[in-house]
Design a protein around this motif. Sequence first.
Motif, mmCIF file in Angstrom:
data_model
loop_
_atom_site.group_PDB
_atom_site.id
_atom_site.type_symbol
_atom_site.label_atom_id
_atom_site.label_comp_id
_atom_site.label_asym_id
_atom_site.label_seq_id
_atom_site.Cartn_x
_atom_site.Cartn_y
_atom_site.Cartn_z
ATOM 1 N N GLU A 93 -3.817 -10.553 9.023
ATOM 2 C CA GLU A 93 -4.821 -10.363 8.403
ATOM 3 C C GLU A 93 -5.055 -10.069 7.220
ATOM 4 O O GLU A 93 -5.920 -10.138 6.894
ATOM 5 C CB GLU A 93 -5.044 -9.120 9.206
ATOM 6 C CG GLU A 93 -4.977 -9.499 10.895
ATOM 7 C CD GLU A 93 -5.264 -7.958 11.788
ATOM 8 O OE1 GLU A 93 -5.454 -6.960 11.221
ATOM 9 O OE2 GLU A 93 -5.052 -8.069 13.468
ATOM 10 N N TYR A 94 -3.661 -9.631 6.954
ATOM 11 C CA TYR A 94 -3.783 -9.119 4.935
ATOM 12 C C TYR A 94 -3.008 -10.320 3.522
ATOM 13 O O TYR A 94 -3.467 -9.813 2.750
ATOM 14 C CB TYR A 94 -3.548 -7.655 5.011
ATOM 15 C CG TYR A 94 -4.411 -6.984 5.482
ATOM 16 C CD1 TYR A 94 -5.715 -5.915 4.369
ATOM 17 C CD2 TYR A 94 -4.156 -5.810 7.048
ATOM 18 C CE1 TYR A 94 -6.723 -5.979 5.380
ATOM 19 C CE2 TYR A 94 -5.384 -5.688 7.804
ATOM 20 C CZ TYR A 94 -5.848 -4.861 6.764
ATOM 21 O OH TYR A 94 -7.185 -4.038 6.611
ATOM 22 N N GLY A 95 -2.262 -11.295 4.615
ATOM 23 C CA GLY A 95 -1.534 -11.791 3.399
ATOM 24 C C GLY A 95 -2.458 -12.590 2.870
ATOM 25 O O GLY A 95 -2.236 -12.741 1.922
ATOM 26 N N TRP A 96 -4.191 -13.105 3.382
ATOM 27 C CA TRP A 96 -4.564 -13.602 2.255
ATOM 28 C C TRP A 96 -5.054 -12.775 0.946
ATOM 29 O O TRP A 96 -5.128 -13.062 -0.250
ATOM 30 C CB TRP A 96 -6.396 -13.960 2.463
ATOM 31 C CG TRP A 96 -6.835 -12.497 3.120
ATOM 32 C CD1 TRP A 96 -6.844 -11.870 4.525
ATOM 33 C CD2 TRP A 96 -7.619 -11.755 2.009
ATOM 34 N NE1 TRP A 96 -7.151 -10.752 4.102
ATOM 35 C CE2 TRP A 96 -8.025 -10.691 2.714
ATOM 36 C CE3 TRP A 96 -8.597 -11.891 1.240
ATOM 37 C CZ2 TRP A 96 -9.287 -9.427 2.647
ATOM 38 C CZ3 TRP A 96 -8.880 -10.963 0.280
ATOM 39 C CH2 TRP A 96 -9.111 -9.809 1.130
ATOM 40 N N ALA A 97 -4.803 -10.972 0.812
ATOM 41 C CA ALA A 97 -4.988 -10.523 -0.501
ATOM 42 C C ALA A 97 -4.180 -10.737 -1.403
ATOM 43 O O ALA A 97 -3.974 -10.835 -2.362
ATOM 44 C CB ALA A 97 -4.708 -8.742 -0.393
ATOM 45 N N GLU A 98 -2.649 -10.682 -0.285
ATOM 46 C CA GLU A 98 -1.244 -11.294 -1.780
ATOM 47 C C GLU A 98 -1.770 -12.853 -2.043
ATOM 48 O O GLU A 98 -1.694 -12.754 -3.476
ATOM 49 C CB GLU A 98 -0.146 -11.570 -1.053
ATOM 50 C CG GLU A 98 -0.529 -10.486 -0.727
ATOM 51 C CD GLU A 98 -0.064 -9.055 -1.422
ATOM 52 O OE1 GLU A 98 0.490 -8.899 -2.536
ATOM 53 O OE2 GLU A 98 -0.507 -8.117 -1.462
ATOM 54 N N ALA A 99 -2.199 -13.794 -1.086
ATOM 55 C CA ALA A 99 -2.174 -15.354 -2.276
ATOM 56 C C ALA A 99 -3.917 -15.316 -3.248
ATOM 57 O O ALA A 99 -3.807 -16.232 -4.302
ATOM 58 C CB ALA A 99 -2.990 -15.962 -0.929
ATOM 59 N N THR A 100 -4.242 -14.218 -3.218
ATOM 60 C CA THR A 100 -5.783 -15.049 -3.903
ATOM 61 C C THR A 100 -5.553 -13.768 -5.131
ATOM 62 O O THR A 100 -6.238 -13.320 -5.904
ATOM 63 C CB THR A 100 -7.010 -13.952 -3.216
ATOM 64 O OG1 THR A 100 -7.411 -12.721 -3.006
ATOM 65 C CG2 THR A 100 -7.419 -15.095 -2.363
ATOM 66 N N GLY A 101 -3.980 -12.643 -5.323
ATOM 67 C CA GLY A 101 -3.896 -11.833 -6.046
ATOM 68 C C GLY A 101 -4.993 -10.942 -6.224
ATOM 69 O O GLY A 101 -4.194 -9.796 -7.128
ATOM 70 N N LEU A 102 -4.788 -10.446 -5.219
ATOM 71 C CA LEU A 102 -5.038 -9.063 -5.393
ATOM 72 C C LEU A 102 -4.154 -7.955 -5.300
ATOM 73 O O LEU A 102 -4.093 -6.636 -5.813
ATOM 74 C CB LEU A 102 -6.067 -8.043 -4.003
ATOM 75 C CG LEU A 102 -7.432 -9.161 -3.876
ATOM 76 C CD1 LEU A 102 -7.831 -9.376 -3.083
ATOM 77 C CD2 LEU A 102 -8.414 -9.144 -4.850
ATOM 78 N N LYS A 103 -2.786 -8.453 -4.823
ATOM 79 C CA LYS A 103 -1.685 -7.538 -4.683
ATOM 80 C C LYS A 103 -1.927 -5.989 -4.314
ATOM 81 O O LYS A 103 -0.793 -5.050 -5.062
ATOM 82 C CB LYS A 103 -0.827 -7.657 -6.257
ATOM 83 C CG LYS A 103 -1.264 -8.655 -7.054
ATOM 84 C CD LYS A 103 -0.576 -8.387 -8.820
ATOM 85 C CE LYS A 103 -0.266 -9.748 -8.775
ATOM 86 N NZ LYS A 103 0.093 -9.746 -10.256
#
Length: 374
Positions: free
Chosen positions: A42-52
């Motif tokens: 559910e939250y992997g997209w955040a890492e993929a978009t650089g939100l770290k």
Amino acid sequence: MTGLTKEDIIAKACELGFEDVGFTTADPFDTHLDFLKDRQDEYGWAEATGLKLMEGTDPKTVMARAQTIIVLMEVYFKKRFPRQMEGHFGRCYLDDDRVTKDGLSRRIKAFRSFLLDSGIDSKVPYHLPHRVAAARAGMGTFGKNCLFYSNKVARQGSWVLPIAVVVDRAFDPDMPSVEMGCPDWCRNACITACPTQALKGNGTIDPRKCISFLTYFGQGLTPRELREPMGIYVYGCDRCQNVCPRNAPWLAADLPVNERVAAREKDFRLSSLLNMDESCFTSRIWPHMFYMGPDRLWLWQMNVARAMGNTRDTGYTKDLIRCFKENRDDRVRAMCAWALGRIGGQPSRAALEGFLPGGTAILEEEIRYALGLV
């Protein structure tokens, strides 16, 4: 060593217009890190978009000498917004200055300058869990809608923005209040009201189903099954806040008009947004709603077309027909076709019939769906 006290810091923050101040340690947010690791689907997209987000759970990745987090509480809904704008945009974005830096940003900068004058270095990281930091600083509790509710301001509502300031000085931490604060008698009003079923209960959410997420992080043509549930929101969503009984006292308040936002109201009318060009978007829209840059103009226009369709207002028929004819992005044109079908009426049907064949398989399918042929 500075002689600045917590009382001095609180007084200065209040002088600068912040309505509450809390202190917590700069210890890692280990529980939050575990939460993110366990829910990478559910939250992997955040890492993929650089939100770290995972990196942000350790304040020392932001400042190696971090000792304390000072949390400033901002009420972003101090003044009411034009009703038409509130119906289409989340309130927390309507007076956002993260691009223009002419409001809240100036006050944060002044606060940091005050600290620096006393030898205290500071950072304001975007990816630190601000709401969790505020709860750890004892400033409020969480709601079933996953939002943070203040203990002291906005009549204990969720119309607040916690701002975490990491500093290299130790101050006594406040008593934590990391807990759910919803009353026992509330029968999950927010969960029931979420039309895309993003809220899962027990203070958890699937962000990928959240209307706010879909409006500014959505990829490709919005799935057909989500278009009607997303309603007339173009950017952001307040549904779970609007129905919350904890927010009722603030929603009943007689607030003055936010004149800064009211002056921009004409730029944010759906008809203006649907057929705006990149120059208009860059100068008038993006500075106030920064998640989508010029390369995402298509998503803005697709959201507007979907919102128009869900209004069922025949007054938008001409705008949608024009956009279908003039826009070069098939995702936008496909949504215009869907919206015309949803609005209905002879002018919409005649236009849709004239658009056949659609030129591409995607467009033709949407046109045929709008005409009730599939």
